[in-house]
Design a protein around this motif. Structure first.
Motif, PDB file in Angstrom:
ATOM      1  N   TYR A   1      -1.481  12.181   9.532  1.00 59.59           N
ATOM      2  CA  TYR A   1      -0.646  11.014   9.833  1.00 59.59           C
ATOM      3  C   TYR A   1      -1.443   9.721   9.960  1.00 59.59           C
ATOM      4  O   TYR A   1      -0.880   8.671  10.240  1.00 59.59           O
ATOM      5  N   HIS A   2      -2.752   9.776   9.746  1.00 56.24           N
ATOM      6  CA  HIS A   2      -3.571   8.571   9.874  1.00 56.24           C
ATOM      7  C   HIS A   2      -3.241   7.543   8.802  1.00 56.24           C
ATOM      8  O   HIS A   2      -3.201   6.345   9.084  1.00 56.24           O
ATOM      9  N   ASP A   3      -3.054   7.990   7.576  1.00 56.41           N
ATOM     10  CA  ASP A   3      -2.763   7.088   6.465  1.00 56.41           C
ATOM     11  C   ASP A   3      -1.303   7.227   6.074  1.00 56.41           C
ATOM     12  O   ASP A   3      -0.875   8.287   5.604  1.00 56.41           O
ATOM     13  N   ILE A   4      -0.545   6.167   6.294  1.00 59.55           N
ATOM     14  CA  ILE A   4       0.869   6.151   5.931  1.00 59.55           C
ATOM     15  C   ILE A   4       1.074   5.002   4.948  1.00 59.55           C
ATOM     16  O   ILE A   4       0.538   3.905   5.139  1.00 59.55           O
ATOM     17  N   THR A   5       1.791   5.279   3.877  1.00 61.84           N
ATOM     18  CA  THR A   5       2.070   4.253   2.871  1.00 61.84           C
ATOM     19  C   THR A   5       3.562   3.971   2.839  1.00 61.84           C
ATOM     20  O   THR A   5       4.370   4.740   3.363  1.00 61.84           O
ATOM     21  N   ASN A   6       3.915   2.856   2.230  1.00 63.51           N
ATOM     22  CA  ASN A   6       5.326   2.442   2.105  1.00 63.51           C
ATOM     23  C   ASN A   6       6.007   2.311   3.461  1.00 63.51           C
ATOM     24  O   ASN A   6       7.189   2.618   3.597  1.00 63.51           O
ATOM     25  N   GLY A   7       5.247   1.908   4.473  1.00 60.54           N
ATOM     26  CA  GLY A   7       5.802   1.741   5.812  1.00 60.54           C
ATOM     27  C   GLY A   7       4.715   1.850   6.856  1.00 60.54           C
ATOM     28  O   GLY A   7       3.521   1.806   6.539  1.00 60.54           O
ATOM     29  N   GLN A   8       5.142   2.027   8.105  1.00 57.01           N
ATOM     30  CA  GLN A   8       4.190   2.189   9.200  1.00 57.01           C
ATOM     31  C   GLN A   8       4.866   2.879  10.374  1.00 57.01           C
ATOM     32  O   GLN A   8       6.090   2.894  10.483  1.00 57.01           O
TER      33      GLN A   8
ATOM     34  N   VAL B   1      13.622   8.421  12.433  1.00 58.08           N
ATOM     35  CA  VAL B   1      13.739   7.320  11.485  1.00 58.08           C
ATOM     36  C   VAL B   1      12.636   7.474  10.443  1.00 58.08           C
ATOM     37  O   VAL B   1      11.473   7.730  10.788  1.00 58.08           O
ATOM     38  N   HIS B   2      13.006   7.311   9.156  1.00 60.46           N
ATOM     39  CA  HIS B   2      12.017   7.386   8.088  1.00 60.46           C
ATOM     40  C   HIS B   2      11.053   6.214   8.226  1.00 60.46           C
ATOM     41  O   HIS B   2      11.476   5.069   8.344  1.00 60.46           O
ATOM     42  N   ARG B   3       9.736   6.511   8.227  1.00 60.67           N
ATOM     43  CA  ARG B   3       8.733   5.465   8.427  1.00 60.67           C
ATOM     44  C   ARG B   3       7.859   5.212   7.208  1.00 60.67           C
ATOM     45  O   ARG B   3       7.201   4.186   7.143  1.00 60.67           O
ATOM     46  N   GLY B   4       7.782   6.163   6.264  1.00 58.76           N
ATOM     47  CA  GLY B   4       6.925   5.973   5.105  1.00 58.76           C
ATOM     48  C   GLY B   4       6.538   7.303   4.493  1.00 58.76           C
ATOM     49  O   GLY B   4       7.256   8.302   4.645  1.00 58.76           O
ATOM     50  N   LYS B   5       5.401   7.310   3.817  1.00 57.24           N
ATOM     51  CA  LYS B   5       4.942   8.518   3.126  1.00 57.24           C
ATOM     52  C   LYS B   5       3.532   8.851   3.580  1.00 57.24           C
ATOM     53  O   LYS B   5       2.683   7.975   3.722  1.00 57.24           O
TER      54      LYS B   5
ATOM     55  N   ALA C   1       2.759  15.113  -1.037  1.00 59.83           N
ATOM     56  CA  ALA C   1       3.402  13.913  -0.498  1.00 59.83           C
ATOM     57  C   ALA C   1       4.563  14.349   0.398  1.00 59.83           C
ATOM     58  O   ALA C   1       5.311  15.269   0.076  1.00 59.83           O
ATOM     59  N   ARG C   2       4.682  13.686   1.548  1.00 55.31           N
ATOM     60  CA  ARG C   2       5.749  14.005   2.494  1.00 55.31           C
ATOM     61  C   ARG C   2       6.387  12.726   3.011  1.00 55.31           C
ATOM     62  O   ARG C   2       5.703  11.714   3.248  1.00 55.31           O
ATOM     63  N   LEU C   3       7.680  12.782   3.194  1.00 62.54           N
ATOM     64  CA  LEU C   3       8.388  11.705   3.870  1.00 62.54           C
ATOM     65  C   LEU C   3       8.082  11.862   5.356  1.00 62.54           C
ATOM     66  O   LEU C   3       8.217  12.950   5.914  1.00 62.54           O
ATOM     67  N   ALA C   4       7.670  10.784   5.995  1.00 65.47           N
ATOM     68  CA  ALA C   4       7.258  10.812   7.386  1.00 65.47           C
ATOM     69  C   ALA C   4       8.356  10.189   8.256  1.00 65.47           C
ATOM     70  O   ALA C   4       8.865   9.107   7.942  1.00 65.47           O
ATOM     71  N   PHE C   5       8.715  10.879   9.337  1.00 68.23           N
ATOM     72  CA  PHE C   5       9.765  10.437  10.250  1.00 68.23           C
ATOM     73  C   PHE C   5       9.206  10.339  11.659  1.00 68.23           C
ATOM     74  O   PHE C   5       8.310  11.090  12.039  1.00 68.23           O
ATOM     75  N   GLU C   6       9.797   9.434  12.453  1.00 69.02           N
ATOM     76  CA  GLU C   6       9.348   9.215  13.815  1.00 69.02           C
ATOM     77  C   GLU C   6      10.562   9.016  14.723  1.00 69.02           C
ATOM     78  O   GLU C   6      11.556   8.416  14.334  1.00 69.02           O
ATOM     79  N   LEU C   7      10.430   9.498  15.940  1.00 61.42           N
ATOM     80  CA  LEU C   7      11.442   9.300  16.980  1.00 61.42           C
ATOM     81  C   LEU C   7      10.727   8.775  18.210  1.00 61.42           C
ATOM     82  O   LEU C   7       9.747   9.365  18.666  1.00 61.42           O
ATOM     83  N   ASN C   8      11.191   7.642  18.732  1.00 63.71           N
ATOM     84  CA  ASN C   8      10.591   7.044  19.933  1.00 63.71           C
ATOM     85  C   ASN C   8      11.660   6.994  21.014  1.00 63.71           C
ATOM     86  O   ASN C   8      12.715   6.410  20.833  1.00 63.71           O
ATOM     87  N   LEU C   9      11.367   7.623  22.154  1.00 64.54           N
ATOM     88  CA  LEU C   9      12.328   7.652  23.263  1.00 64.54           C
ATOM     89  C   LEU C   9      11.837   6.813  24.438  1.00 64.54           C
ATOM     90  O   LEU C   9      10.681   6.590  24.615  1.00 64.54           O
TER      91      LEU C   9
END
Length: 177
Positions: free
Chosen positions: A78-85, A151-155, A169-177
């Motif tokens: 998860y260190h390098d994320i592209t097409n988002g952050q 929420v989709h954050r990038g790749k 390649a994976r779609l990366a998702f994040e949830l912040n509570l």
């Protein structure tokens, strides 16, 4: 109504878990996805998850309905994320990996219950940020992540056995509570 709960996996559960993983691999292959092909996740991966107390079971009426790995640690993938952050790149986060539901329990929305329970467990232990990833062809997992509030954050790219780089390649998702 059924009793539904989560618990840590024990080594004697490994055979049953690997059956569920194998069924999930076959389903992904039928969908045309390269995810979880080429021998991943294998028995050693799941056994290591169990020994680290990171592997969980979803139980329905005392029967194993699913498995997932919950890791509270920095994930190098998860260190390098592209097409988002990432929205939160400073606080600790929990990642749900290797989630699979026994096909005998399909259509009961147990994946969402499983994720909810893993989030609740982590939240009780002070974690407020969550990540998950999946291949772009894994529409079921994408829908599960979104319906669970992610929420989709990038790749990102994972380090799994693959035929070519784009298979990782994976779609990366994040949830912040």
């Amino acid at each position: 109504m059924s009793s539904v709960y989560i618990k840590h996996v024990q080594i004697p559960d490994l055979t049953e878990i690997m059956k569920i993983i194998s069924q999930a691999q076959a389903m992904l292959k039928a969908d045309g996805s390269p995810q979880w092909q080429n021998g991943y996740p294998d028995t050693d991966t799941i056994k290591n998850d169990i020994l680290a107390q990171q592997c969980w079971l979803l139980m329905v009426d005392k029967k194993i309905a699913g498995t997932a790995t919950l890791i509270v640690a920095d994930d190098p993938n998860y260190h390098d994320i592209t097409n988002g952050q990432w929205q939160n790149n400073t606080d600790p986060y929990a990642t749900i990996h290797r989630i699979a539901i026994n096909p005998d329990y399909a259509g009961q929305h147990l994946g969402k219950i499983f994720i909810s329970n893993l989030i609740s467990y982590s939240y009780q232990n002070g974690i407020r940020n969550f990540r998950i990833d999946t291949h772009q062809l894994n529409k079921r997992m994408q829908a599960l992540a979104k319906s669970s509030g992610y929420v989709h954050r990038g790749k990102i790219y994972v380090s799994e056995p693959a035929v070519n780089h784009e298979d990782n390649a994976r779609l990366a998702f994040e949830l912040n509570l």
